[in-house]
Each structure stands twice: as structure tokens, then as C-alpha cells.
Scaffold this active site. Structure first.
Site, PDB file in Angstrom:
ATOM      1  N   PHE A 195      92.485  99.471  44.781  1.00 49.49           N
ATOM      2  CA  PHE A 195      91.987  98.246  44.102  1.00 49.49           C
ATOM      3  C   PHE A 195      92.897  97.085  43.764  1.00 49.49           C
ATOM      4  O   PHE A 195      93.598  96.718  42.754  1.00 49.49           O
ATOM      5  CB  PHE A 195      91.366  98.787  42.732  1.00 49.49           C
ATOM      6  CG  PHE A 195      90.409  99.615  42.705  1.00 49.49           C
ATOM      7  CD1 PHE A 195      88.922  99.483  43.080  1.00 49.49           C
ATOM      8  CD2 PHE A 195      90.577 100.914  42.722  1.00 49.49           C
ATOM      9  CE1 PHE A 195      88.009 100.702  42.888  1.00 49.49           C
ATOM     10  CE2 PHE A 195      89.770 102.043  42.591  1.00 49.49           C
ATOM     11  CZ  PHE A 195      88.357 101.977  42.906  1.00 49.49           C
TER      12      PHE A 195
ATOM     13  N   PHE B 140      95.546  98.066  40.815  1.00 48.86           N
ATOM     14  CA  PHE B 140      96.179  99.785  40.603  1.00 48.86           C
ATOM     15  C   PHE B 140      95.404 100.503  42.023  1.00 48.86           C
ATOM     16  O   PHE B 140      94.573  99.833  42.457  1.00 48.86           O
ATOM     17  CB  PHE B 140      95.770 100.478  39.201  1.00 48.86           C
ATOM     18  CG  PHE B 140      94.175 100.647  39.143  1.00 48.86           C
ATOM     19  CD1 PHE B 140      93.574 101.697  39.680  1.00 48.86           C
ATOM     20  CD2 PHE B 140      93.361  99.626  38.799  1.00 48.86           C
ATOM     21  CE1 PHE B 140      92.059 101.871  39.597  1.00 48.86           C
ATOM     22  CE2 PHE B 140      92.012  99.980  38.477  1.00 48.86           C
ATOM     23  CZ  PHE B 140      91.433 101.039  38.928  1.00 48.86           C
TER      24      PHE B 140
ATOM     25  N   GLU C  82      93.549 104.427  42.757  1.00 54.72           N
ATOM     26  CA  GLU C  82      93.367 105.758  42.195  1.00 54.72           C
ATOM     27  C   GLU C  82      93.710 106.844  43.086  1.00 54.72           C
ATOM     28  O   GLU C  82      93.009 106.708  44.386  1.00 54.72           O
ATOM     29  CB  GLU C  82      91.843 105.656  41.790  1.00 54.72           C
ATOM     30  CG  GLU C  82      91.167 106.949  41.095  1.00 54.72           C
ATOM     31  CD  GLU C  82      89.660 107.220  41.287  1.00 54.72           C
ATOM     32  OE1 GLU C  82      89.485 107.987  40.821  1.00 54.72           O
ATOM     33  OE2 GLU C  82      89.233 106.380  41.954  1.00 54.72           O
ATOM     34  N   ILE C  83      94.286 107.936  42.894  1.00 53.72           N
ATOM     35  CA  ILE C  83      94.854 108.999  43.713  1.00 53.72           C
ATOM     36  C   ILE C  83      93.744 110.023  43.362  1.00 53.72           C
ATOM     37  O   ILE C  83      93.272 110.499  42.193  1.00 53.72           O
ATOM     38  CB  ILE C  83      96.032 109.749  43.169  1.00 53.72           C
ATOM     39  CG1 ILE C  83      96.981 108.670  43.594  1.00 53.72           C
ATOM     40  CG2 ILE C  83      96.142 110.894  43.864  1.00 53.72           C
ATOM     41  CD1 ILE C  83      98.484 109.059  42.981  1.00 53.72           C
ATOM     42  N   VAL C  84      92.799 110.330  44.524  1.00 56.87           N
ATOM     43  CA  VAL C  84      91.605 111.239  44.249  1.00 56.87           C
ATOM     44  C   VAL C  84      92.002 112.506  44.548  1.00 56.87           C
ATOM     45  O   VAL C  84      91.661 113.546  43.583  1.00 56.87           O
ATOM     46  CB  VAL C  84      90.350 110.742  45.263  1.00 56.87           C
ATOM     47  CG1 VAL C  84      89.264 111.630  45.050  1.00 56.87           C
ATOM     48  CG2 VAL C  84      90.308 109.174  45.230  1.00 56.87           C
TER      49      VAL C  84
ATOM     50  N   CYS D  68      95.182 115.388  46.015  1.00 56.56           N
ATOM     51  CA  CYS D  68      96.492 115.672  46.418  1.00 56.56           C
ATOM     52  C   CYS D  68      96.831 117.139  46.680  1.00 56.56           C
ATOM     53  O   CYS D  68      96.306 117.969  45.600  1.00 56.56           O
ATOM     54  CB  CYS D  68      97.359 115.022  45.457  1.00 56.56           C
ATOM     55  SG  CYS D  68      99.111 115.469  45.780  1.00 56.56           S
TER      56      CYS D  68
ATOM     57  N   VAL E  55      98.709 120.407  49.413  1.00 57.01           N
ATOM     58  CA  VAL E  55      99.538 120.740  50.718  1.00 57.01           C
ATOM     59  C   VAL E  55      99.193 122.311  50.740  1.00 57.01           C
ATOM     60  O   VAL E  55      98.863 123.263  49.829  1.00 57.01           O
ATOM     61  CB  VAL E  55     100.875 120.714  50.363  1.00 57.01           C
ATOM     62  CG1 VAL E  55     101.715 121.476  51.444  1.00 57.01           C
ATOM     63  CG2 VAL E  55     101.425 119.393  50.147  1.00 57.01           C
TER      64      VAL E  55
ATOM     65  N   VAL F  12     106.025 124.734  48.156  1.00 59.33           N
ATOM     66  CA  VAL F  12     107.530 125.141  47.612  1.00 59.33           C
ATOM     67  C   VAL F  12     108.498 124.695  49.050  1.00 59.33           C
ATOM     68  O   VAL F  12     109.627 125.506  48.853  1.00 59.33           O
ATOM     69  CB  VAL F  12     107.747 126.669  47.304  1.00 59.33           C
ATOM     70  CG1 VAL F  12     108.946 126.796  46.583  1.00 59.33           C
ATOM     71  CG2 VAL F  12     106.367 127.128  46.426  1.00 59.33           C
TER      72      VAL F  12
ATOM     73  N   THR G 249     106.420 116.487  46.654  1.00 61.93           N
ATOM     74  CA  THR G 249     107.409 115.333  46.559  1.00 61.93           C
ATOM     75  C   THR G 249     107.516 114.202  47.321  1.00 61.93           C
ATOM     76  O   THR G 249     107.438 113.129  47.048  1.00 61.93           O
ATOM     77  CB  THR G 249     108.585 115.784  45.922  1.00 61.93           C
ATOM     78  OG1 THR G 249     108.415 116.676  44.881  1.00 61.93           O
ATOM     79  CG2 THR G 249     109.612 114.896  45.357  1.00 61.93           C
TER      80      THR G 249
ATOM     81  N   LEU H 281      96.740 105.647  39.148  1.00 63.20           N
ATOM     82  CA  LEU H 281      96.081 106.376  38.040  1.00 63.20           C
ATOM     83  C   LEU H 281      95.218 107.436  38.529  1.00 63.20           C
ATOM     84  O   LEU H 281      94.803 107.431  39.939  1.00 63.20           O
ATOM     85  CB  LEU H 281      94.692 105.439  37.481  1.00 63.20           C
ATOM     86  CG  LEU H 281      95.311 104.007  36.595  1.00 63.20           C
ATOM     87  CD1 LEU H 281      93.977 103.195  36.199  1.00 63.20           C
ATOM     88  CD2 LEU H 281      95.912 104.753  35.547  1.00 63.20           C
TER      89      LEU H 281
ATOM     90  N   ILE I 246      98.967 118.741  36.215  1.00 61.74           N
ATOM     91  CA  ILE I 246      99.554 117.983  34.986  1.00 61.74           C
ATOM     92  C   ILE I 246     100.978 118.121  35.349  1.00 61.74           C
ATOM     93  O   ILE I 246     101.663 117.090  35.513  1.00 61.74           O
ATOM     94  CB  ILE I 246      98.989 118.507  33.693  1.00 61.74           C
ATOM     95  CG1 ILE I 246      97.692 117.929  33.364  1.00 61.74           C
ATOM     96  CG2 ILE I 246      99.976 117.571  32.759  1.00 61.74           C
ATOM     97  CD1 ILE I 246      97.251 118.134  32.187  1.00 61.74           C
TER      98      ILE I 246
ATOM     99  N   ILE J 290      86.832 103.566  38.331  1.00 61.14           N
ATOM    100  CA  ILE J 290      87.072 104.748  38.549  1.00 61.14           C
ATOM    101  C   ILE J 290      86.031 105.662  37.737  1.00 61.14           C
ATOM    102  O   ILE J 290      85.706 105.383  36.475  1.00 61.14           O
ATOM    103  CB  ILE J 290      88.732 105.442  38.360  1.00 61.14           C
ATOM    104  CG1 ILE J 290      88.890 105.244  36.774  1.00 61.14           C
ATOM    105  CG2 ILE J 290      89.688 104.523  39.107  1.00 61.14           C
ATOM    106  CD1 ILE J 290      90.665 105.689  36.697  1.00 61.14           C
TER     107      ILE J 290
ATOM    108  N   TYR K 148      86.278 112.313  34.880  1.00 57.80           N
ATOM    109  CA  TYR K 148      86.170 113.956  35.342  1.00 57.80           C
ATOM    110  C   TYR K 148      86.414 114.640  33.897  1.00 57.80           C
ATOM    111  O   TYR K 148      87.318 114.638  33.333  1.00 57.80           O
ATOM    112  CB  TYR K 148      87.353 114.166  36.090  1.00 57.80           C
ATOM    113  CG  TYR K 148      87.197 113.383  37.511  1.00 57.80           C
ATOM    114  CD1 TYR K 148      86.634 114.032  38.669  1.00 57.80           C
ATOM    115  CD2 TYR K 148      87.579 112.311  37.730  1.00 57.80           C
ATOM    116  CE1 TYR K 148      86.143 113.534  39.878  1.00 57.80           C
ATOM    117  CE2 TYR K 148      87.524 111.707  39.092  1.00 57.80           C
ATOM    118  CZ  TYR K 148      86.695 112.079  40.186  1.00 57.80           C
ATOM    119  OH  TYR K 148      86.734 111.693  41.559  1.00 57.80           O
TER     120      TYR K 148
END
Length: 740
Positions: A473, A478, A480-482, A484, A486, A492, A497, A516, A524, A547, A550
Site C-alpha cells: 500500500f 506500509f 501487509e504480509i498475508v 509466510c 517454508v 530449521v 530469516t 503489518l 508470533i 487490511i 483476523y
């Protein structure tokens, strides 16, 4: 063939003459209507006696022509006044014509054959008219600015100017190697490209292919045509059309040649070259990359590293590490009001106050030169199992070796879909669906394929193993990460990262400095490690309504620092730790002397001054000055807050209230290594960062020093800094923090 005869003047004139006849079917005698000579290559030539070293094959101009009744001299009367130098030049064109004649008959590709034939006719015309070959085209070189060579120069300057000279020289070597590979790269024909990538711009590529043949490729074996280096006359368009294939072939070539590489080149090519190509690829295909701007270096501080390539005959088998390029450093012109780095520093500037806590750069460079321990520093020998290894270290090394790749991809409604990108998007949808089982698959599919969303994809062995889906946006400042994730069998390994670090650098380039995301209870911890917190820096009005909320998730944010190279951040921290360790070792070496114990206490002495202890001053200890150091944290906080408020309310504080914006001061962050402002100081004071008066004074002094370093003395900013500095020190003295 007479071209191999002894270089007698008569021979030269005869050869030129018969070439005239052969290509034009016209001679001086024929012009008078008497000769029908077809040239020296008759269908039934008389046998030529074998040439011997003792009897050179020379020509008598009184002899009759092989194909007509005239003497040979009748065919060369128009060449009598031609100089020997001009004759040799024309003979060189003759050789090129013969070679092109062969190429035309051997070439199977229609586009290439057409170019060969056009050049053949051009050179034949030059022989007949005794002119110089000039390729007729609507445009003449260069065809695009900046050139590939300039773009690579800009890339090195843009990405690696902050590195120490030794490491920067390594990057320069990689750039030289890459440019030389391009100069001798064989482009695929337009028909081959149409089969491989039918969706690409076929017409544009054909134009560039024709130009490449005429100006770069054919002149390698036809000396009479002027030759240009591919890297100097072509730009981003041609590089973008060949880079993907070229990168893949270069890395494959490196793997095949690894056992034959010289030891000093092995690390350079196998470890650093893949990373160099990956970073360059991102800039080649990025629509907002600054390296392709013609005014890229306006306002830059460091001298531009000019990486040139030279024209030389290409070897039959050119190894990957072949390099012929000289390197020179040419200070670039500086825009605005900044001082050029090549200019001597005025005498009065050398006396300016050194900020408390600064370590001289001379000492830093000296210590950097001693960091050679492979177990302590990053490199090909670094142990990935070390307890002190960064989380992303293994992933970073794999990226350098070309094992993994990162690409920002997305669906598009305006362009024809690319098959590879669509396959990657399907792979991302599968990864997100497996790793986020509580998220509806239809919802994942809709967002992954939504043109408004993009995904930073992690590719390994040609398949997707992870990614971060996001929506930018820009107007709100900012992203928005929807999603994420792997894939589970690749976790590991530091990929998560490294993914986030690449995403941070991508957004810094696009001037978006806030993330955000709504993180569930399992995510978290990951986001905290990546610098996210529940303390949201973006004003609520900026993201409210943009956004989706949730249920059961926690809103987290991350503010980016544009001066941090995130993908190399752990390397920088590690080097900083190494520098501190070396500085401590140096200091310890200076104070190795063991002094005898204090005996005065046995004699009844209860107390002695600290400075009377033998060796205490040699450790660097200094007696506390007359300034009052407040030991009570609350009292110190209150005093510093009062001083800061007074400084901020002063009429000359307006230039220093906020961090300097890149748009307002181009190149500021290349000049100023440690920026500071009153807003940042207020935030530090609020977080109780200033545990001593020295820390507070150092940051304030940094503001004034930075201003005077960037701006000229006659500017209003420079004057504001001087006046505000006097006010600050007056308040410090009034508070009793320094002696009056």
C-alpha cells in the site's frame, strides 16, 4: 589462390583487379566493348604450377589473362596511382569478403544468413568503389543509455560502495569477469529464442540480434569492419533478454570447471560469483532499480568504480575466470552542495570536535586487515554448525553458491502469463496450503493469484520450497504480509530469516518502511525474531479499512531502517564483534605489565586515590571531570528531558526535528554514516537509553557535526547548527553536567 602469393606489388594489383572483375563483371577493356572476362576464377582454369619457397609465385602483367585475350595489365590501369597502404587495406577487405562468402553458403539460419549477405554486399561495394565500409542503419552505436558496462558500474557502486577496499576489489573482479563474458557471448538466433520464449518481444530481439552481428560478432573475424564491445553499445534491454539463460550457463560452467580452477580463483567463482549474479539479476529485472538511471551518480559521494573491458581476440575456449580489464577509480562529480571526496579537507575541518565514542577509521581499517581467522569470520571455510553462526548464515551461503534463488513474482492481467511464473505460483499455493492447514485453500488460491498481491518465492532446484505473500500500500506507507511459510522438510535451515531479510531489502528499494501482519499463536515467535513487535508504529488511521482483521490473531508491525543491508546484517554484526575483540586484545597487549601488589594497606592506610594505583592510567582510566554525573536514573531522565525540550523549542531547531528524507537531500545517507535527529533522541530518552550524560551529549553533538559535514558554511542549515549548539552547551552547563 593468388592471395597466398608473395607480396609483390604486381601481385597485389592483379588480385584487386580480378576481384573487381569477379564481383562486377566489368573491366576497362570490357567497357570498350571488347572484353567478356569473368574474372580469375574461370570454370576451366589452366593448371597452376606448384609454388616453392625458391620460386615465389609472382605475376607478369604482360601475360595474357586466364579468361580473356587481354593482358593482365589492361585490368589494373586504374590502380596505378593507388598507394601500397591503401592496396593492403583493400586486400584485407578481400579476405573478409571471401570469408563472408563462405559463411553465407554454410549458414542455415535465415536471419543470420541475411545479415551475412548484406555485409558481403557492403564489403564488395567497398572494393569496387575503394571506400570504407559503413553499416547503414537508422541508429548508430550506442543504442541504449546507460550501457551494460555503465549499469554494472552503477550496480557495484550502489550495492558495494560501503565495503572495505579489499572486499570491494573482489566485487570489481567479479564485475570485470561478467563484462568480459558478455563481450564474447554468442546470442541465440531469433528463431531459437521464439521456440524457447514465444511470449517475449520477438521483433525487438531481432533488431538487437542484427545489430550485435553487424557491430560485435562479425567484426571479430572481419577486421575491415569496425568492432564495438557489446557492453558499451547495448543496455538494459539486451541484457534482460539474455541474462537468465546466461546466468544459468555461467553457473553450470563454473561447476564443470571447479576442479580445473586455480586455487586463488576457486572461492571467487564458486562462492561469490553466484551471489553477485543473483543480486544483479534483481536489478536487471526491477522496474524501479536506480542503476539504470542516466543521472545515477548525481549527488553521490564516493568515487565511481569504472570497470572497463578491452577488445582483444577471443580465445578458442575462454575460461570463466578470464579477465583483461584494467580498473581505475574516477571521482564522480558531486551534485548539490557536497564536497567532492577527492578534494582536500580544509584545514579548519580537520580540527573539528571528534564525537565521544568514535573510533578512528584508521584504526578500524588496520584492525579489519588483521581479521583472517576462518573460524571467526564468514567465508567458504566457515563451520555452519558453529554455536555462534547466524540463523541465516547457511541460507546465505547456499544463495551464493546458486543452490537457492529468490524471486518476487505475481499474477498479471495485462501481460501474457509466463509459464514458469504460473508454475511457481501453483507451487506457492501448495506450500501455503500444506503449512497453513487452518487457512481455507480457496482463500489462499485467491490471494496468491490476485494481481494486487506479490510473493517473494524461495526456489531450490527449480521448485518452490517457501515464500512470503504480501500486498503493498504505497500511498499508506506500509505493506501487509498475508502468508509466510517454508515447506516442513526444508525448515530449521535459516530460510525463513533469509526470506524476510530479502523482503525487507525489496521494500527499502520501493521506499516502504513498515510491515503489518496478523500472526497466529504459532507465528508470533518467528515474527519477534524478525524484528516485529506489538507496538505498531503506523498510525491506525493509515491502515484501518485497508487490511482485514483476523479473529484470534495478533497484529504485529516492523519498522525498517533504510541504512541497514538486511541480507548481510548478521555478517556486519559478526565483523563488528570481531573488531571489538581485536581492539580489546590490542589494549590488553599494551597493559600486560604486572605491577606489585599494594602494600600500603598493611601499614594501616584505609583509603587511597584511585589514580595512585600503579598501572591504572595505562588501562585508559581517566579521573572523572568536574562535571556532575547524576547517579539517580530518574533525576538524570528529568534533567535531560528538560534540556531536550528547550533545544526542540528553539527557533533554530527546525532543520533537525525529523530524520533527513532521501527525496529532500539526495545522497545524504552516503555522506552521513551515523544520522541523528531530535525525534530519534526523544524516542531514545523515552526508552531510557541515555544512562549517562555522555551518551546524550554524543547524540546531540552528532546532529551538529552531521549538518556541518553535509552542508556548506554559507547555508542556513550550517548556521542553525552553530547557533543551536551554543544554546545546547549553555543549558548543559546550567544543569551542572559539565564545568562552566
Amino acid at each position: 589462390m593468388f592471395l597466398c602469393a608473395a607480396p609483390a606489388e604486381n601481385n597485389n594489383r592483379y588480385v584487386l583487379c580480378v576481384l573487381h572483375i569477379r564481383f562486377n563483371n566489368l573491366s576497362l577493356a570490357e567497357a570498350e566493348g571488347a572484353c567478356k572476362c569473368n574474372g580469375w576464377k574461370s570454370q576451366n582454369p589452366p593448371p597452376t604450377p606448384p609454388r616453392t619457397d625458391q620460386q615465389p609465385n609472382t605475376v607478369n602483367l604482360l601475360e595474357p589473362c586466364r579468361s580473356c585475350s587481354h593482358t593482365l595489365g589492361d585490368h589494373v590501369t586504374h590502380l596505378e596511382n593507388v598507394s601500397e597502404e591503401e592496396m593492403n587495406r583493400l586486400l584485407g577487405i578481400v579476405l573478409d569478403v571471401e570469408y563472408l562468402y563462405t559463411c553465407v553458403h554454410k549458414e542455415e539460419d535465415a536471419d543470420t544468413k541475411q545479415v551475412y549477405f548484406s555485409l558481403f554486399k557492403l564489403l564488395r561495394k567497398c572494393i569496387l568503389q575503394m571506400g570504407k565500409p559503413v553499416v547503414e542503419a537508422q541508429e548508430s552505436p550506442p543504442f541504449e543509455k546507460p550501457s551494460i558496462e555503465q549499469g554494472v558500474n552503477n550496480f557495484v557502486q550502489y550495492k558495494f560502495s560501503h565495503l572495505p577496499s579489499k572486499e570491494r576489489q573482489t566485487i570489481v573482479e567479479l564485475a570485470k569477469m561478467f563484462l568480459n563474458q558478455i563481450n564474447y557471448w554468442q546470442l541465440e538466433t531469433p528463431s531459437q529464442r521464439r521456440q524457447r520464449a514465444p511470449a517475449d518481444d520477438a521483433a525487438g530481439y531481432k533488431v538487437n540480434y542484427t545489430r550485435w552481428l553487424c557491430y560485435c560478432n562479425v567484426p571479430q573475424f572481419c577486421d575491415s569492419l569496425p568492432r564495438y564491445e557489446m557492453t558499451q553499445i547495448f543496455g538494459r534491454t539486451l541484457l534482460g533478454s539474455v541474462f537468465t539463460v546466461m546466468r544459468k550457463q555461467l553457473l553450470e560452467q563454473a561447476r564443470q570447471e571447479k576442479d580445473t580452477l586455480p586455487p586463488e580463483k576457486r572461492t571467487l567463482i564458486l562462492t561469490h560469483f553466484p551471489k553477485f549474479l543473483s543480486m544483479l539479476e534483481e536489478e536487471v529485472y526491477s522496474h524501479s532499480s536506480p542503476i539504470w538511471s542516466e543521472d545515477f551518480l548525481v549527488g553521490s559521494t564516493g568515487g565511481q568504480i569504472q570497470i572497463h573491458t578491452v577488445i582483444s581476440a577471443p580465445p578458442v575456449a575462454r575460461p570463466l575466470y578470464y579477465s583483461t580489464s584494467p580498473v581505475s577509480v574516477d571521482p564522480s562529480s558531486c551534485g548539490g552542495q557536497k564536497r567532492k571526496p577527492s578534494e582536500p579537507i580544509p584545514h579548519d575541518e580537520t580540527k573539528k570536535l571528534r564525537i565521544v565514542g568514535d573510533i578512528p577509521m584508521e584504526l578500524i581499517n588496520e584492525v579489519m586487515a588483521t581479521i583472517t581467522d576462518p573460524t571467526s569470520m564468514l567465508g567458504p571455510e566457515t563451520s555452519l554448525l558453529s554455536a555462534h553462526s547466524a540463523r541465516d548464515e547457511a541460507a546465505r551461503l547456499e544463495e551464493r553458491r546458486g543452490v537457492i534463488e529468490f524471486h518476487v513474482i505475481g499474477n498479471s492481467l495485462n501481460q501474457k502469463p509466463n509459464k514458469r511464473i504460473l508454475m511457481w505460483l501453483v507451487g506457492l499455493q501448495n506450500v501455503f496450503s500444506h503449512q497453513l492447514p487452518r487457512m481455507p485453500k480457496e482463500y489462499i488460491t485467491r490471494l496468491v493469484f490476485d494481481p494486487k498481491h506479490k510473493t517473494l518465492s524461495l526456489i531450490k532446484d527449480g521448485r518452490v520450497i517457501g515464500g512470503i505473500c504480501f500486498r503493498m500500500f504505497p500511498s499508506q506507507g506500509f505493506t501487509e504480509i498475508v502468508f509466510c511459510a517454508v515447506t516442513s522438510n526444508e525448515q530449521v535451515k535459516g530460510y525463513g530469516t533469509h526470506l524476510m531479510n530479502h523482503l525487507k531489502e525489496y521494500h527499502i528499494k520501493h521506499d516502504i518502511l513498515n510491515f503489518l501482519t496478523y500472526a497466529d499463536e504459532y507465528a508470533i515467535g518467528y515474527f519477534k525474531k524478525q524484528g516485529f513487535s506489538k507496538d505498531i508504529k503506523v498510525p491506525k488511521a493509515k491502515y484501518l479499512g485497508y487490511i482485514k482483521d483476523y479473529e484470534g490473531a495478533t497484529l504485529m508491525g516492523c519498522e525498517l531502517n533504510p541504512s541497514i543491508p538486511y541480507t548481510e546484517f548478521s555478517v556486519i554484526i559478526k565483523k563488528q564483534k570481531e573488531i571489538i575483540k581485536k581492539l580489546i586484545e590490542r589494549k590488553q597487549a599494551q597493559i600486560r605489565k604486572v605491577y606489585p601488589g599494594l602494600s600500603c594497606f598493611k601499614e594501616g592506610v584505609r583509603q587511597i586515590p584511585i589514580e595512585s594505583i600503579p598501572g591504572i592510567r595505562e588501562t585508559g582510566w581517566k579521573p572523572v571531570g568536574k562535571g556532575k554525573e547524576l547517579k539517580d536514573p530518574d533525576q538524570l531522565y528529568s534533567t535531560l528531558k528538560t534540556i531536550l525540550q528547550h533545544v526542540k523549542s528553539h527557533q533554530n531547531a527546525w532543520p533537525f526535528m525529523e530524520p533527513v528524507k532521501k527525496t529532500e537531500a539526495p545522497g545524504y545517507y552516503q555522506v552521513i554514516r551515523f544520522p541523528m535527529d531530535l525525534k530519534t533522541m526523544s524516542e531514545r530518552l523515552k526508552s531510557r537509553y541515555y544512562t549517562t550524560r555522555k551518551l546524550f551529549m554524543a547524540d546531540m553533538q552528532r546532529i551538529f557535526t552531521n549538518c556541518r559535514e553535509y552542508n556548506p558554511p554559507e547555508s542556513q542549515y550550517y548556521k542553525c547548527a552553530n547557533l543551536l549548539e551554543k544554546v545546547f552547551y549553555t543549558k548543559i552547563k546550567e544543569a551542572g553536567l559539565i564545568e562552566k
